[in-house]
Enzyme design. Sequence first.
Site, mmCIF file in Angstrom:
data_model
loop_
_atom_site.group_PDB
_atom_site.id
_atom_site.type_symbol
_atom_site.label_atom_id
_atom_site.label_comp_id
_atom_site.label_asym_id
_atom_site.label_seq_id
_atom_site.Cartn_x
_atom_site.Cartn_y
_atom_site.Cartn_z
ATOM 1 N N GLU B 49 57.826 64.189 93.038
ATOM 2 C CA GLU B 49 56.697 63.626 94.178
ATOM 3 C C GLU B 49 57.281 63.990 95.478
ATOM 4 O O GLU B 49 58.561 63.378 95.772
ATOM 5 C CB GLU B 49 56.545 62.168 93.786
ATOM 6 C CG GLU B 49 56.133 61.934 92.515
ATOM 7 C CD GLU B 49 55.838 60.537 92.091
ATOM 8 O OE1 GLU B 49 55.405 60.195 90.916
ATOM 9 O OE2 GLU B 49 55.974 59.631 93.129
ATOM 10 N N ASP B 60 54.574 50.701 100.775
ATOM 11 C CA ASP B 60 55.927 50.814 100.800
ATOM 12 C C ASP B 60 56.928 49.739 101.133
ATOM 13 O O ASP B 60 56.567 49.276 102.210
ATOM 14 C CB ASP B 60 56.438 52.348 101.523
ATOM 15 C CG ASP B 60 55.874 53.473 100.625
ATOM 16 O OD1 ASP B 60 56.032 53.757 99.439
ATOM 17 O OD2 ASP B 60 54.985 54.162 101.332
ATOM 18 N N TYR B 174 49.807 56.307 86.411
ATOM 19 C CA TYR B 174 50.860 55.702 86.810
ATOM 20 C C TYR B 174 51.004 54.355 86.925
ATOM 21 O O TYR B 174 49.954 53.671 87.310
ATOM 22 C CB TYR B 174 50.834 56.331 88.433
ATOM 23 C CG TYR B 174 52.153 55.815 89.201
ATOM 24 C CD1 TYR B 174 52.764 54.632 89.114
ATOM 25 C CD2 TYR B 174 52.515 56.919 89.996
ATOM 26 C CE1 TYR B 174 53.796 54.555 90.135
ATOM 27 C CE2 TYR B 174 53.600 56.833 90.962
ATOM 28 C CZ TYR B 174 54.413 55.418 91.084
ATOM 29 O OH TYR B 174 55.511 55.389 91.617
#
Lengths: 407, 256
Positions: B49, B60, B174
């Site tokens: 990725e 994040d 995911y």
Amino acid sequence: MTRTHRHAGYHAPDARGYYGAYGGRFVPETLIASLDELEKIFRAAQRDSSFKQEYLSLLHSFAGRPTALTFAERLTRHYKRGRIYLKREDLCHTGAHKINNTIGQVLLAKRAGKTRVVAETGAGQHGVATATVAAKLGLECVVFMGQKDCERQKLNVRRMKMLGATVIPVTAGAATLKDATSEAIRNWVTNVGSTFYVLGSVVGPHPYPLIVRTFQSVIGNETRRQLRKLTGRTPSHLVACVGGGSNSIGMFYPFFADKVTMIGVEGGGKGIRTGKHAATLSKGRPGILHGSMSYVLQDDFGQVLEAHSISAGLDYPGVGPEHSYWKDLKRVTYVSVTDRQAVEAAHRLTRLEGIIPALETAHAIAHLESLMPRTRVDDIVVICLSGRGDKDMDSYAAFADAARRKQ
Amino acid sequence: MNRITARLAGLQEKKEKALALFITAGFPNLHDTPSIILEAENGGADLVEIGMPFSDPLADGPVIQHSSARALRNGVTLKHIFRQAGELRRHSEIPIILMGYMNPILSYGLERFLAHAGESGVDGLILPEVPLEETPRFASQIRRHELAQILMVTPTTPLSRQRMIDQASTGFLYCVSATGVTGKRSKHPDFGYVGRVKQRAKKNPVLVGFGIRNREDVRRFSSVSDGVIVGSACIEFLEKNGKRNFGRWVRSLKQA
């Protein structure tokens, strides 16, 4: 809770939280279930008379509503044109309109069974208002605030701490409201089970812009009643400052269907041609920031730019999605004034009316310089006096010092 | 067949678990990315990725935030990323997935972005800010460019929704290991939850990401899924050691 207005032909947001092309939900999957739950709780609360009772009772007995609508006699005489009225949100408990929303949202948090609230804050007014209601209702409170804002709004940091809140300074990026908001959202994602995110403006993912609009509409609704009693009329002009845009939405939304000119005033910083400003609607492009589609100040590569404003509350490169919609509809005119014009306007208001406004609010007042000469004597101009200036005394003094040194 | 699907099917046949790595484009230096990825592939990485840096990476944690900020200071743009993906594709058949935030993509132009991604040999996209409800806006365009659109499920995703996400996702599903942002976490991992996601995923292989840092994490999460994604730990390794020995470190994870 204030009645939800249904204006003919205006039904925004739609079921997915869109205001025209703007709004929606652009957040990590972890938050979707929480947002769904929040929407459900909010809709149920709107139908629940006991919630409404509690909310109105706190607005009245704790926040001090209704706030006055003051005729600005000397300011009106100064411009020799339309009559100027000030909607006195500075008289709310904690000193700004922010508490209208935090009372509502913290009540929702309790209803959702959450024990901890987090908030972002720029000028510190939303942080103080959240900490205040959290203290009153017995919830743990954590506030994220940019390091730079902690410095320029020290007084509010002290107030939040005294109220029992934990203030976490954010050093990322420009260390202002944008970065504080990102960090508050990250904290919420991490503690989503126990935590309610009290968002301070009409920004973020659906249903936040709708919730904040609903709780802030008390400003416009009261203004309508009070002005009718005083003059028998509706206003011809409404003026409010726009950072994220909560006080302006609260003032404008109830008048959306009326024949009234609405003007939102953004932070022009050092001037919108200098690149150092916070005039998102004037200079931004549509994009996605903090969970919704709206105008964003960004570079050619879609990286979000740092905003610049003397006012920590306007220092934000995004804006509420409904404002973006209203801009495109041309229902509201968005303008900007510079730091200097805002400070000058604050001094003018203080000398003529005996009211020291917050720096954010001073931007709305500054716009009178270009608006008033174009008004007629029978016009009625209402300004949303969104907050008081106690927190800004250091900034006013520093600006005056800098100006003196330059001479 | 899409490279992601082919690679994961191949691994399944061999009863091998997938190791996917996340690398911020343009980090630590602007032109490092292709060589880092080739090094990782030599170490046994199965998929990669490439993170497209954004000024405000909401999902994040601090490690990837810092790597993104550094990459942006290095001057990385989508143009560089496509060039690097293209260069990588000339040397390798490793499946390439671009991961990032919407604003730079919208600014580049969605159609142009998808076309350039396809032309550079990119195989799929992960857009953590775009939940199921918003995917139909982009789905047909993404399909037209034969890119996989990998969606996420998290511990807060209700069961019925998990099924819909599995159906809408292509390439793999995911599975976010715990609530929160990318990077290390204090909470104990919930392997039971990951196992349940795997059990219910009828359409896609399940790869687990967020907070997977070492051999033990890789082993334990792989045992209840089809493989793992390692992100922040890669960035930390590169931050500390540069490219040196990166392949060897990757091999230690693959052989966990």
